[in-house]
Design a protein around this motif. Structure first.
Motif, short mmCIF file in Angstrom:
data_model
loop_
_atom_site.label_atom_id
_atom_site.label_comp_id
_atom_site.label_asym_id
_atom_site.label_seq_id
_atom_site.Cartn_x
_atom_site.Cartn_y
_atom_site.Cartn_z
N UNK A 1 0.82 -1.21 0.00
CA UNK A 1 0.00 0.00 0.00
C UNK A 1 0.85 1.26 0.00
N UNK A 2 1.98 1.20 0.72
CA UNK A 2 2.82 2.39 0.90
C UNK A 2 4.17 2.29 0.21
N UNK A 3 4.35 1.29 -0.66
CA UNK A 3 5.67 1.09 -1.27
C UNK A 3 6.13 2.30 -2.06
N UNK A 4 5.20 2.99 -2.74
CA UNK A 4 5.57 4.15 -3.56
C UNK A 4 6.06 5.31 -2.71
N UNK A 5 5.70 5.33 -1.44
CA UNK A 5 6.13 6.40 -0.54
C UNK A 5 7.51 6.09 0.04
N UNK B 1 -1.23 15.87 3.26
CA UNK B 1 -0.59 15.41 2.03
C UNK B 1 -0.57 13.89 1.92
N UNK B 2 -0.55 13.23 3.07
CA UNK B 2 -0.55 11.78 3.07
C UNK B 2 -1.80 11.18 2.45
N UNK C 1 -2.17 7.96 0.13
CA UNK C 1 -3.11 6.89 0.49
C UNK C 1 -3.97 6.52 -0.72
N UNK C 2 -4.43 7.51 -1.47
CA UNK C 2 -5.26 7.25 -2.64
C UNK C 2 -4.50 6.45 -3.69
N UNK D 1 -3.73 0.97 -6.16
CA UNK D 1 -2.90 -0.22 -6.39
C UNK D 1 -3.57 -1.46 -5.83
N UNK D 2 -4.10 -1.34 -4.63
CA UNK D 2 -4.77 -2.48 -4.00
C UNK D 2 -5.94 -2.96 -4.85
#
Length: 301
Positions: free
Chosen positions: A35-39, A188-189, A193-194, A199-200
């Motif tokens: 979920x957060x890999x891109x961050x 900004x998070x 999250x979106x 991705x999910x």
């Protein structure tokens, strides 16, 4: 050591290592990483009966707890520390439990600085309390829930969702974000999250063996959705929960029904951290957590 990016194909490799551990923090779950890999630019390395997770925060590489059996954990932590040294990087751990922080203090005295990260503490709730909303402490929650049940009687439907419903979820997510922006509560998070939620949804066919997505319809229109899974046999983990806040009692309804219908026997529910966001902290505390998963940042002194 060659680290690979966490992507949807990593799930088959990593799931068996998540099964080795009984960590209660939300980070120790494939969906969270993905979920957060891109961050965080999350990567992983598979060793001899263990896996190491590396990521980035504010330009610095860090590791979370290795995925290894408890008896092997000290050895693998030493292995991870050696990786930092060989890479000429400062040793940096995030999401570390109190137990492992104590282990590091004992094994490496005076070597690290330890920071208690309250904004990252996971909230742990009694499962039965969330299912029943019983007791005096939950009276306000029951009032909101009962209002919803009466006001919208015959008009609402709770159900599990799948690919055909996900565009509706994204439309609801946009409406939800717009209300936050209007109230100066936008963070900004939320944009990150979106991206993660998209991705999910795109890869749901590869995740639905564990991940459950549910929603509430009112008059045939999606008004709330949530997603979660078993973190271990006795604990559910709720990743996402979004609802039309203008509908009184809707949050209480989907919160309750998700646990009642999908996690009817779990003793505990992890609803993740509040990230220091005042409104989110207030909402999470209002459900009366029975404890927190304390997390520490450990950095080379």
């Amino acid at each position: 050591m060659i680290f690979k990016d966490v992507n949807i194909n990593s799930k088959k490799e990593l799931d068996k290592y998540f099964d080795l551990v009984d960590y209660e923090a939300c980070e120790y779950c494939f969906v969270t990483l993905y979920l957060w890999q891109h961050v965080y630019k999350t990567k992983y390395y598979i060793g001899d009966d263990f896996a190491i997770i590396m990521a980035e925060y504010e330009g610095n590489s860090f590791s979370i707890l290795p995925l290894a059996k408890k008896e092997k954990l000290p050895e693998v932590i030493d292995f991870t520390i050696e990786h930092f040294k060989e890479s000429n990087k400062k040793i940096y751990f995030r999401g570390i439990t109190k137990e492992v922080a104590d282990l590091l203090q004992e094994g490496y005295p005076q070597k690290f600085d330890y920071t208690e990260e309250r904004d990252l503490f996971d909230y742990i709730y009694d499962g039965e309390s969330l299912r029943t909303l019983g007791g005096k402490k939950n009276q306000k929650k029951r009032n909101h829930l009962n209002y919803f049940l009466k006001e919208y009687e015959g008009r609402y439907e709770y159900k599990l969702l799948n690919e055909e419903n996900f565009d509706e979820c994204l439309n609801l997510m946009k409406k939800w974000a717009d209300t936050k922006e209007d109230n100066d509560e936008y963070d900004e998070g939320m944009d990150d999250e979106l991206v993660g939620i998209k991705k999910i949804f795109e890869d749901y066919k590869n995740l639905k063996d564990k991940l459950k997505v549910a929603g509430v319809y009112i008059d045939g229109e999606l008004a709330a959705f949530t997603m979660g899974e078993y973190l271990n046999s006795n604990m559910a983990l709720v990743h996402i929960e979004k609802a039309d806040a203008s509908i009184r009692g809707l949050y209480q309804y989907i919160n309750q029904q998700f646990i009642v219908n999908e996690f009817e026997n779990v003793e505990f529910v992890n609803r993740e951290e509040d990230l220091g966001i005042p409104g989110l902290r207030k909402a999470k505390l209002s459900y009366h957590p029975i404890r927190f998963v304390e997390k520490y940042t450990v950095r080379e002194a």
